[in-house]
Design a protein around this motif. Sequence first.
Motif, PDB file in Angstrom:
ATOM      1  N   GLY A   1       3.713   6.953  -3.406  1.00  0.00           N
ATOM      2  CA  GLY A   1       4.452   8.593  -3.176  1.00  0.00           C
ATOM      3  C   GLY A   1       5.285   9.211  -4.638  1.00  0.00           C
ATOM      4  N   GLY A   2       5.897   8.111  -5.229  1.00  0.00           N
ATOM      5  CA  GLY A   2       6.525   8.797  -6.200  1.00  0.00           C
ATOM      6  C   GLY A   2       5.302   9.075  -7.385  1.00  0.00           C
ATOM      7  N   THR A   3       4.380   8.161  -7.500  1.00  0.00           N
ATOM      8  CA  THR A   3       3.230   8.627  -8.351  1.00  0.00           C
ATOM      9  C   THR A   3       2.684   9.933  -8.104  1.00  0.00           C
ATOM     10  OG1 THR A   3       2.905   6.268  -8.834  1.00  0.00           O
ATOM     11  CG2 THR A   3       1.119   7.619  -9.532  1.00  0.00           C
ATOM     12  N   LEU A   4       2.214   9.865  -6.831  1.00  0.00           N
ATOM     13  CA  LEU A   4       1.635  11.238  -6.239  1.00  0.00           C
ATOM     14  C   LEU A   4       2.536  12.260  -6.785  1.00  0.00           C
ATOM     15  CD1 LEU A   4      -0.018  10.065  -3.126  1.00  0.00           C
ATOM     16  CD2 LEU A   4      -1.230  10.362  -5.161  1.00  0.00           C
TER      17      LEU A   4
ATOM     18  N   LEU B   1       5.650  15.153   0.249  1.00  0.00           N
ATOM     19  CA  LEU B   1       5.009  13.894   0.217  1.00  0.00           C
ATOM     20  C   LEU B   1       5.413  13.617   1.779  1.00  0.00           C
ATOM     21  CD1 LEU B   1       2.897  12.457  -1.751  1.00  0.00           C
ATOM     22  CD2 LEU B   1       4.616  14.115  -3.002  1.00  0.00           C
ATOM     23  N   ARG B   2       4.258  13.311   2.417  1.00  0.00           N
ATOM     24  CA  ARG B   2       4.493  13.075   3.938  1.00  0.00           C
ATOM     25  C   ARG B   2       4.153  11.407   4.264  1.00  0.00           C
ATOM     26  NH1 ARG B   2       1.747  16.391   8.528  1.00  0.00           N
ATOM     27  NH2 ARG B   2       3.149  17.945   7.990  1.00  0.00           N
ATOM     28  N   PRO B   3       4.993  10.590   4.512  1.00  0.00           N
ATOM     29  CA  PRO B   3       4.678   9.061   4.833  1.00  0.00           C
ATOM     30  C   PRO B   3       4.003   9.293   6.492  1.00  0.00           C
ATOM     31  CG  PRO B   3       6.998   9.371   4.006  1.00  0.00           C
ATOM     32  CD  PRO B   3       6.587  10.808   4.225  1.00  0.00           C
ATOM     33  N   PRO B   4       3.016   8.407   6.699  1.00  0.00           N
ATOM     34  CA  PRO B   4       2.241   8.389   7.829  1.00  0.00           C
ATOM     35  C   PRO B   4       3.093   7.863   8.860  1.00  0.00           C
ATOM     36  CG  PRO B   4       1.378   6.663   6.490  1.00  0.00           C
ATOM     37  CD  PRO B   4       2.581   7.308   5.623  1.00  0.00           C
ATOM     38  N   LYS B   5       4.159   8.267   9.451  1.00  0.00           N
ATOM     39  CA  LYS B   5       5.436   7.701   9.979  1.00  0.00           C
ATOM     40  C   LYS B   5       4.730   7.316  11.400  1.00  0.00           C
ATOM     41  CE  LYS B   5       7.439  11.256   8.637  1.00  0.00           C
ATOM     42  NZ  LYS B   5       8.145  12.456   8.440  1.00  0.00           N
ATOM     43  N   GLN B   6       4.071   7.850  12.043  1.00  0.00           N
ATOM     44  CA  GLN B   6       3.325   7.708  13.384  1.00  0.00           C
ATOM     45  C   GLN B   6       2.480   6.587  13.378  1.00  0.00           C
ATOM     46  OE1 GLN B   6       2.372  10.263  16.343  1.00  0.00           O
ATOM     47  NE2 GLN B   6       3.685  11.803  15.915  1.00  0.00           N
TER      48      GLN B   6
ATOM     49  N   ARG C   1      -0.010  -7.960   5.646  1.00  0.00           N
ATOM     50  CA  ARG C   1       1.089  -7.131   5.100  1.00  0.00           C
ATOM     51  C   ARG C   1       0.278  -5.668   4.844  1.00  0.00           C
ATOM     52  NH1 ARG C   1       4.275 -12.122   2.143  1.00  0.00           N
ATOM     53  NH2 ARG C   1       5.442 -12.818   4.067  1.00  0.00           N
ATOM     54  N   THR C   2       0.695  -4.726   5.214  1.00  0.00           N
ATOM     55  CA  THR C   2       0.154  -3.547   5.274  1.00  0.00           C
ATOM     56  C   THR C   2       0.641  -2.251   4.485  1.00  0.00           C
ATOM     57  OG1 THR C   2      -1.087  -3.934   7.326  1.00  0.00           O
ATOM     58  CG2 THR C   2      -1.354  -1.873   6.508  1.00  0.00           C
ATOM     59  N   TYR C   3       0.203  -1.685   3.603  1.00  0.00           N
ATOM     60  CA  TYR C   3       0.804  -0.480   2.920  1.00  0.00           C
ATOM     61  C   TYR C   3       0.004   0.565   3.256  1.00  0.00           C
ATOM     62  CZ  TYR C   3       3.662  -3.824   0.126  1.00  0.00           C
ATOM     63  OH  TYR C   3       4.505  -4.798  -0.145  1.00  0.00           O
ATOM     64  N   LEU C   4       0.710   1.937   3.553  1.00  0.00           N
ATOM     65  CA  LEU C   4      -0.094   3.219   3.922  1.00  0.00           C
ATOM     66  C   LEU C   4       0.506   4.125   2.925  1.00  0.00           C
ATOM     67  CD1 LEU C   4       0.230   3.174   7.819  1.00  0.00           C
ATOM     68  CD2 LEU C   4      -1.499   2.308   6.536  1.00  0.00           C
ATOM     69  N   LEU C   5      -0.537   4.979   2.396  1.00  0.00           N
ATOM     70  CA  LEU C   5      -0.347   6.092   1.328  1.00  0.00           C
ATOM     71  C   LEU C   5       0.125   7.260   2.145  1.00  0.00           C
ATOM     72  CD1 LEU C   5      -3.062   5.520  -1.180  1.00  0.00           C
ATOM     73  CD2 LEU C   5      -1.264   4.397  -0.817  1.00  0.00           C
ATOM     74  N   PRO C   6       1.237   7.827   1.561  1.00  0.00           N
ATOM     75  CA  PRO C   6       1.811   9.044   2.002  1.00  0.00           C
ATOM     76  C   PRO C   6       0.873  10.029   1.380  1.00  0.00           C
ATOM     77  CG  PRO C   6       3.528   7.770   0.501  1.00  0.00           C
ATOM     78  CD  PRO C   6       2.343   7.233   0.554  1.00  0.00           C
ATOM     79  N   GLU C   7       0.761  11.361   2.033  1.00  0.00           N
ATOM     80  CA  GLU C   7      -0.118  12.465   1.874  1.00  0.00           C
ATOM     81  C   GLU C   7       0.851  13.371   1.351  1.00  0.00           C
ATOM     82  OE1 GLU C   7      -2.991  15.326   4.402  1.00  0.00           O
ATOM     83  OE2 GLU C   7      -1.716  13.812   5.530  1.00  0.00           O
ATOM     84  N   LEU C   8       0.153  14.094   0.212  1.00  0.00           N
ATOM     85  CA  LEU C   8       0.662  15.220  -0.379  1.00  0.00           C
ATOM     86  C   LEU C   8       0.440  16.615   0.407  1.00  0.00           C
ATOM     87  CD1 LEU C   8       2.099  16.321  -3.046  1.00  0.00           C
ATOM     88  CD2 LEU C   8       0.019  16.789  -4.027  1.00  0.00           C
TER      89      LEU C   8
END
Length: 365
Positions: free
Chosen positions: A195-198, A321-326, A350-357
């Motif tokens: 998210g910081g990178t995006l 940046l919107r983390p995919p909270k739901q 162990r799962t990582y989900l990408l935020p959306e710009l």
Amino acid sequence: MSPTPPPPAFGLTRRERILDELHRSGSVRVSDLARDLGVAELTVRRDIGALADQGLLTRVHGGATLRSALDTSIPQRRAAGPPKYRVGMIVPSLSYYWPQIILGARAAASATGVQLVLRGASYAVDDQRRQIASLLDGESLHGLIVAAETSGPEGATLLQWLDDIPLPVVLVERHAPSALGLTRVEWVTSDHVVGGTLAARHLAERGHRRVGLLTSPGSPTSAPLRKGWKRAVRELGLVATVDSSAALDTLAGAGREAEIDRILDECRRTGTTALTIHSDPQAVLFQQHARDRGWNLPADLAIVAYDDEVAESAEPPITALRPPKQQVGRLAVETMAARLADGRRRPVQRTYLLPELRRRESTAR
């Protein structure tokens, strides 16, 4: 009266795309779907209405969310019999950020035969441990979903304790440092480093070269966000001019104004043209104060927010940046259900989900 004919093929495809986006991000907005699908907003509203009538989603103002267990507009499609599993869920807040995660978790629990036992705690390690222990003592649980604190010696001790208890544990919106060597705890979290990178990349694409960062002190999101942002700034050849940590949303009026004025003065002195700000309330407060002080936004200063809870309602609307909270909440429950069904033979996940710009006027060219 003859039955209503089914929608044409392109209508079915459109509704499938709406459901695909819904399951990817947890919520959808009519305006975004209309733009992406190239149709009128009225068409999207009708599609959402039809899908809601089938029990496939829950209509909300301006869009839709994953089907909530609290949606009683039509009968829920429930698994036969009582829930298979009782799972405790402990989160540090029941207001900002976490309601969306809880909503996704409840939707998944309803679909997987899980009964959630929810407890609110705080960001203090002692309080979290007390709430977890109370659940373990007073409830007949099969597993725990926990947003545990992970930093410092106290966080490490808490994580080690969770790894040792005899129940499956899934961290939600948290991950453990690899140095702890935990072998049982699983997690589902937004990748705030990415998210910081995006955020930094978006500002670079907009032509900004001298950029700054403002984060919330004590927030578990701040450290990974700063890590990704700094790395991207370095790799993109940008100049990091401002790096501050402030709690603007908790400061009194005069103190808040003084802190924002200090950062604005630093931006002007260093030639900073863009800021990434965590979290949304900080970004909104900062932007409105800058405008009151005569700054022309985004011409003088572009702003990217992080969390996307209220950024769209600012003036001008703030890119975020919107983390995919739901989806984080949903996958945490699905991970727990799979663990309980498969037992120890299932590999640790162990799962990582990408935020959306979400691009808005605050970073317009």
